[in-house]
Design a protein around this motif. Sequence first.
Motif, PDB file in Angstrom:
ATOM      1  N   ALA A 203       9.425  14.137  -2.458  1.00 25.08           N
ATOM      2  CA  ALA A 203       8.111  13.597  -2.810  1.00 25.08           C
ATOM      3  C   ALA A 203       7.970  12.145  -2.377  1.00 25.08           C
ATOM      4  CB  ALA A 203       7.875  13.727  -4.314  1.00 25.08           C
ATOM      5  N   VAL A 204       8.994  11.335  -2.591  1.00 28.06           N
ATOM      6  CA  VAL A 204       8.876   9.919  -2.235  1.00 28.06           C
ATOM      7  C   VAL A 204       8.899   9.728  -0.719  1.00 28.06           C
ATOM      8  CG1 VAL A 204       9.825   9.111  -4.432  1.00 28.06           C
ATOM      9  CG2 VAL A 204      11.373   9.538  -2.518  1.00 28.06           C
ATOM     10  N   VAL A 205       9.645  10.582  -0.023  1.00 23.27           N
ATOM     11  CA  VAL A 205       9.649  10.489   1.445  1.00 23.27           C
ATOM     12  C   VAL A 205       8.266  10.857   1.991  1.00 23.27           C
ATOM     13  CG1 VAL A 205      10.589  11.496   3.558  1.00 23.27           C
ATOM     14  CG2 VAL A 205      12.125  10.848   1.691  1.00 23.27           C
ATOM     15  N   ALA A 206       7.669  11.890   1.426  1.00 25.72           N
ATOM     16  CA  ALA A 206       6.323  12.279   1.867  1.00 25.72           C
ATOM     17  C   ALA A 206       5.300  11.197   1.568  1.00 25.72           C
ATOM     18  CB  ALA A 206       5.924  13.590   1.178  1.00 25.72           C
ATOM     19  N   ALA A 207       5.558  10.375   0.526  1.00 22.64           N
ATOM     20  CA  ALA A 207       4.613   9.325   0.138  1.00 22.64           C
ATOM     21  C   ALA A 207       4.797   8.042   0.933  1.00 22.64           C
ATOM     22  CB  ALA A 207       4.752   9.032  -1.359  1.00 22.64           C
ATOM     23  N   GLY A 208       5.874   7.927   1.697  1.00 20.83           N
ATOM     24  CA  GLY A 208       6.030   6.725   2.514  1.00 20.83           C
ATOM     25  C   GLY A 208       7.419   6.108   2.524  1.00 20.83           C
ATOM     26  N   VAL A 209       8.352   6.598   1.723  1.00 24.44           N
ATOM     27  CA  VAL A 209       9.715   6.065   1.740  1.00 24.44           C
ATOM     28  C   VAL A 209      10.360   6.387   3.086  1.00 24.44           C
ATOM     29  CG1 VAL A 209      12.039   6.434   0.819  1.00 24.44           C
ATOM     30  CG2 VAL A 209      10.128   6.057  -0.742  1.00 24.44           C
ATOM     31  N   ASN A 210      10.934   5.383   3.729  1.00 25.25           N
ATOM     32  CA  ASN A 210      11.605   5.597   5.006  1.00 25.25           C
ATOM     33  C   ASN A 210      13.052   5.106   4.991  1.00 25.25           C
ATOM     34  OD1 ASN A 210      11.068   2.876   4.925  1.00 25.25           O
ATOM     35  ND2 ASN A 210       9.731   2.851   6.732  1.00 25.25           N
ATOM     36  N   GLN A 211      13.578   4.908   3.790  1.00 21.88           N
ATOM     37  CA  GLN A 211      14.977   4.486   3.679  1.00 21.88           C
ATOM     38  C   GLN A 211      15.539   4.977   2.341  1.00 21.88           C
ATOM     39  OE1 GLN A 211      16.187   0.195   3.014  1.00 21.88           O
ATOM     40  NE2 GLN A 211      16.839   0.432   5.135  1.00 21.88           N
ATOM     41  N   ILE A 212      16.534   5.844   2.394  1.00 20.40           N
ATOM     42  CA  ILE A 212      17.241   6.288   1.196  1.00 20.40           C
ATOM     43  C   ILE A 212      18.674   5.777   1.299  1.00 20.40           C
ATOM     44  CG2 ILE A 212      18.096   8.259  -0.114  1.00 20.40           C
ATOM     45  CD1 ILE A 212      15.676   9.823   0.638  1.00 20.40           C
TER      46      ILE A 212
ATOM     47  N   ALA B 228       0.831  -1.206   0.000  1.00 18.14           N
ATOM     48  CA  ALA B 228       0.000   0.000   0.000  1.00 18.14           C
ATOM     49  C   ALA B 228       0.863   1.252   0.000  1.00 18.14           C
ATOM     50  CB  ALA B 228      -0.930  -0.021   1.216  1.00 18.14           C
ATOM     51  N   ARG B 229       1.935   1.222   0.786  1.00 16.34           N
ATOM     52  CA  ARG B 229       2.813   2.391   0.830  1.00 16.34           C
ATOM     53  C   ARG B 229       3.590   2.559  -0.472  1.00 16.34           C
ATOM     54  NH1 ARG B 229       6.443   3.313   6.125  1.00 16.34           N
ATOM     55  NH2 ARG B 229       4.391   2.896   7.031  1.00 16.34           N
ATOM     56  N   MET B 230       4.005   1.449  -1.080  1.00 15.96           N
ATOM     57  CA  MET B 230       4.737   1.538  -2.339  1.00 15.96           C
ATOM     58  C   MET B 230       3.854   2.066  -3.461  1.00 15.96           C
ATOM     59  SD  MET B 230       7.933   0.999  -2.214  1.00 15.96           S
ATOM     60  CE  MET B 230       8.107   0.995  -3.999  1.00 15.96           C
ATOM     61  N   ASN B 231       2.572   1.739  -3.441  1.00 15.10           N
ATOM     62  CA  ASN B 231       1.658   2.291  -4.443  1.00 15.10           C
ATOM     63  C   ASN B 231       1.597   3.812  -4.335  1.00 15.10           C
ATOM     64  OD1 ASN B 231       0.965  -0.155  -5.646  1.00 15.10           O
ATOM     65  ND2 ASN B 231      -0.712  -0.531  -4.189  1.00 15.10           N
ATOM     66  N   GLU B 232       1.615   4.331  -3.123  1.00 17.51           N
ATOM     67  CA  GLU B 232       1.638   5.773  -2.930  1.00 17.51           C
ATOM     68  C   GLU B 232       2.945   6.378  -3.452  1.00 17.51           C
ATOM     69  OE1 GLU B 232      -0.756   7.730  -1.860  1.00 17.51           O
ATOM     70  OE2 GLU B 232      -2.110   6.009  -1.672  1.00 17.51           O
ATOM     71  N   VAL B 233       4.048   5.658  -3.251  1.00 13.86           N
ATOM     72  CA  VAL B 233       5.352   6.143  -3.730  1.00 13.86           C
ATOM     73  C   VAL B 233       5.377   6.184  -5.255  1.00 13.86           C
ATOM     74  CG1 VAL B 233       7.821   5.621  -3.826  1.00 13.86           C
ATOM     75  CG2 VAL B 233       6.572   5.393  -1.662  1.00 13.86           C
ATOM     76  N   MET B 234       4.866   5.140  -5.899  1.00 13.01           N
ATOM     77  CA  MET B 234       4.842   5.101  -7.359  1.00 13.01           C
ATOM     78  C   MET B 234       3.982   6.238  -7.921  1.00 13.01           C
ATOM     79  SD  MET B 234       6.806   2.634  -8.244  1.00 13.01           S
ATOM     80  CE  MET B 234       6.356   2.305  -9.939  1.00 13.01           C
TER      81      MET B 234
END
Length: 249
Positions: free
Chosen positions: A146-155, A81-87
């Motif tokens: 943008a990706v962090v705001a969408a759910g990314v928690n590791q860069i 679900a979180r990855m869909n938001e990131v995409m």
Amino acid sequence: MTRSFRSLTLGAVLLAAGALTAPAVLAQEAPMAGMHMMQTPPSLNLSAHGEVRMAPDMATITFGVVTEAPNAVEAMRSNAARMNEVMAALRRAGIAERDVQTSGLNLSAQYDYVQNEPPRLRGYQASNQMTVTINDLTRVGTTADAVVAAGVNQINGISFGLKDSSAAEDRARQLAVRNLQAKAALYAQALGVPLAGIRSLTESGGYSPRPPSPMYARAEMAMDAGSTPVAAGELTVRIDITGVYDLGR
């Protein structure tokens, strides 16, 4: 009987004559081979390189979404679900689908360890790693945000590169050959002998993208005043060559 005896005698004489002359022929060929080897001209075996520094025109970011849940199904469902938001955030940022690639997918059990006690299952961790190519360097910082705001928690890191390195490599080749020629001429002058033609030339090196490195904020190189600052810097394209030159006498 007399005729046969004479024939045998004549054959023996010819064989003996051949045995006597063969070493003489070999003895004449050996010095000629030695003379041929002695005629090999002296040579120089030298190496040089050429470098070209260029500003990169693309960037690659690797990031991931890590989720935990009491059971494996819930951990994977939450991660998806979180990855869909990131995409979706990547599409809004103008990143094409061909520039997004899954680089890792992992599900593992998580345990709590207490001394003198058996491991206790805490739950499951799901991890989905992505690699994104950004062809517009002005969007690097905003894309990361943008990706962090969408759910990314590791860069995991960022690297910069060139879309087409052929022009830079050709320029580096020209510089390498000039450096090699100058070095060969200098050696010949120091030795007091004329420089003849080049016998062989080999090449190594070339453009190689840097591996991803951690992202560091540098306010003085910010791409956008409201986004994470990113410094692109410069890349070095290097060509190494080795040449063998003949020297005159």
